[in-house]
Motif scaffolding. Structure first.
Motif, short mmCIF file in Angstrom:
data_model
loop_
_atom_site.label_atom_id
_atom_site.label_comp_id
_atom_site.label_asym_id
_atom_site.label_seq_id
_atom_site.Cartn_x
_atom_site.Cartn_y
_atom_site.Cartn_z
N GLY A 1 28.69 43.86 31.99
CA GLY A 1 30.19 44.01 32.87
C GLY A 1 31.53 43.27 31.34
O GLY A 1 32.48 43.43 32.60
N GLY A 2 31.45 42.90 30.99
CA GLY A 2 32.32 41.52 30.26
C GLY A 2 32.62 42.48 28.47
O GLY A 2 33.07 43.02 28.42
N HIS B 1 30.53 49.42 29.07
CA HIS B 1 30.69 48.67 30.13
C HIS B 1 30.13 49.75 31.16
O HIS B 1 30.29 50.66 31.10
CB HIS B 1 32.32 49.09 29.90
N GLN C 1 29.11 45.27 36.72
CA GLN C 1 28.29 43.70 36.21
C GLN C 1 27.56 43.43 37.32
O GLN C 1 27.88 43.85 38.63
CB GLN C 1 29.71 42.61 36.43
N HIS D 1 30.27 38.74 41.83
CA HIS D 1 31.96 39.95 42.10
C HIS D 1 32.67 39.68 40.76
O HIS D 1 33.36 38.53 40.76
CB HIS D 1 31.33 39.22 43.51
N LYS D 2 32.78 40.75 40.36
CA LYS D 2 34.42 40.80 40.02
C LYS D 2 34.80 41.80 40.69
O LYS D 2 35.03 43.16 41.14
CB LYS D 2 34.04 41.43 38.65
N TRP E 1 37.83 43.27 40.91
CA TRP E 1 38.62 43.93 40.39
C TRP E 1 38.04 45.19 40.31
O TRP E 1 38.84 46.02 39.17
CB TRP E 1 39.49 43.53 39.10
N GLU E 2 36.49 45.06 39.95
CA GLU E 2 36.36 46.03 39.34
C GLU E 2 35.62 47.39 40.19
O GLU E 2 35.55 47.19 41.66
CB GLU E 2 34.56 45.49 39.10
N LYS F 1 33.52 50.60 40.30
CA LYS F 1 32.18 50.60 40.22
C LYS F 1 32.56 52.54 39.85
O LYS F 1 31.80 52.47 38.76
CB LYS F 1 31.13 50.65 40.86
N TYR G 1 26.08 37.91 46.26
CA TYR G 1 26.78 38.99 45.66
C TYR G 1 25.14 40.33 45.59
O TYR G 1 24.69 39.44 44.65
CB TYR G 1 27.42 39.13 44.07
#
Ligand SMILES: Cc1cc2nc3c(=O)[nH]c(=O)nc-3n(C[C@H](O)[C@H](O)[C@H](O)COP(=O)(O)O)c2cc1C
Ligand code: SF4
Ligand code: SF4
Length: 281
Positions: free
Chosen positions: A86-87, A114, A117, A121-122, A124-125, A127, A261
């Protein structure tokens, strides 16, 4: 024509989707690592071996390390790995290469991808964007494998370079976090890899548990038993979060995943994840 074997490990489906895509495109066989991990030796009958796995704590999951320690290929065979995260990839590809080298083999090529995640929870992600970009990345990987390219190919070289000096610090902080999560008295002196299996102790099911047994089915290493209609976690957890994320009633809680999450890849089912530990005939 060269035979291709693609081995994978996956908790919430991201690695499975990537492994499937790459196996289809290369005309290879898809083999779950969990289905062969109890063998004394793993001897792929292939000219090209792929290994697809998620990054855990900025490094390689324990089960993938054990797999690499058992892998026996002939010198000169092409071995590639796809690490997804995820990062960032952290040391995952270097660690895998190091294990293979300690046994006289080597990673021919390592690729970072990538993906969403699965552990927290991100906000701004995006999906769907991540899935689309990952599919494009697989195009690049397939071309690179077909051309037998060598080296490490990260998805974001800038993040990889910037994070590299902090790797030691990240691992020390992770060990402190896992000591807490596993109720291990600190300072334990145990490594991240030694603490991870003990973290199953942090999981418990609350009153929403129906005793359906899905957590038992999706656990790739048979770390959960049903006792009196309730799951009980043992001490060989891989920290994959499959049990937590696939529970249909959100009944599972634990220090490893104490947020609200939950995530799994939308195209992957309980049956797909549960099938990982089926021993091949
Ligand atoms: C225990 C754990 C640790 C993780 N550590 C990292 C990490 O250090 N860096 C990162 O970018 N992603 C990390 N992730 C996220 C996963 O690598 C990522 O979501 C991956 O795509 C999940 O693959 P899967 O669906 O095949 O299980 C972690 C996930 C878990 C469950
Ligand atoms: S998956 Fe959830 S509801 Fe089913 S047995 Fe496990 S904890 Fe209980
Ligand atoms: S107990 Fe849960 S987190 Fe641990 S390996 Fe099994 S499914 Fe994964």
């Amino acid at each position: 024509m060269n035979k291709v074997d693609v081995y994978y490990f996956s908790g919430t489906g991201n690695s499975l989707v990537l492994a499937k895509l790459v196996a289809e495109r290369l005309g290879g066989d898809l083999i779950p690592i969990a289905s062969v991990i109890d063998r004394e030796k793993i001897e792929p009958a292939a000219d090209v071996t792929g290994i697809v796995f998620p990054v855990y704590y900025a490094d390689t999951p324990n089960i993938v390390r054990r797999f690499a320690e058992k892998l026996e290929t002939t010198e000169g065979k092409y071995i590639f790995a796809i690490s997804n995260y995820g990062g960032g990839a952290g040391d995952s590809l270097k660690t895998l290469d190091g294990i293979l080298r300690s046994r006289g083999e080597a990673l021919s090529a390592g690729f970072g991808v990538h993906m969403p995640q699965n552990a927290f929870h991100k906000p701004w992600e995006m999906k769907s964007l991540a899935y689309r970009q990952a599919t494009k990345r697989i195009d690049f990987i397939v071309r690179a494998v077909e051309a037998r390219r060598t080296g490490l190919f990260y998805s974001n070289v800038l993040v990889q370079t910037m994070m590299s000096p902090f790797q030691g610090w990240i691992r020390r902080m992770t060990a402190l976090y896992l000591e807490k999560a596993s109720n291990t008295p600190a300072p334990s002196g145990l490594s991240v890899e030694q603490l991870m299996p003990l973290c199953g102790a942090s999981f418990a099911a609350d009153e929403k548990c129906t005793g359906c047994g899905i957590c038992v089915r999706v656990c790739p290493v048979h770390n959960i038993e049903i006792v009196d209609k309730k799951p009980v976690w043992q001490n060989r957890c891989e920290n994959c979060l499959a049990c937590f994320n696939w529970c249909p009633t959100n009944a599972i809680h634990g220090a490893l995943a104490n947020t609200g999450y939950r995530y799994h890849h939308p195209d992957v089912t309980v049956r797909d994840i549960g099938g990982q530990s089926d021993i091949p005939a």
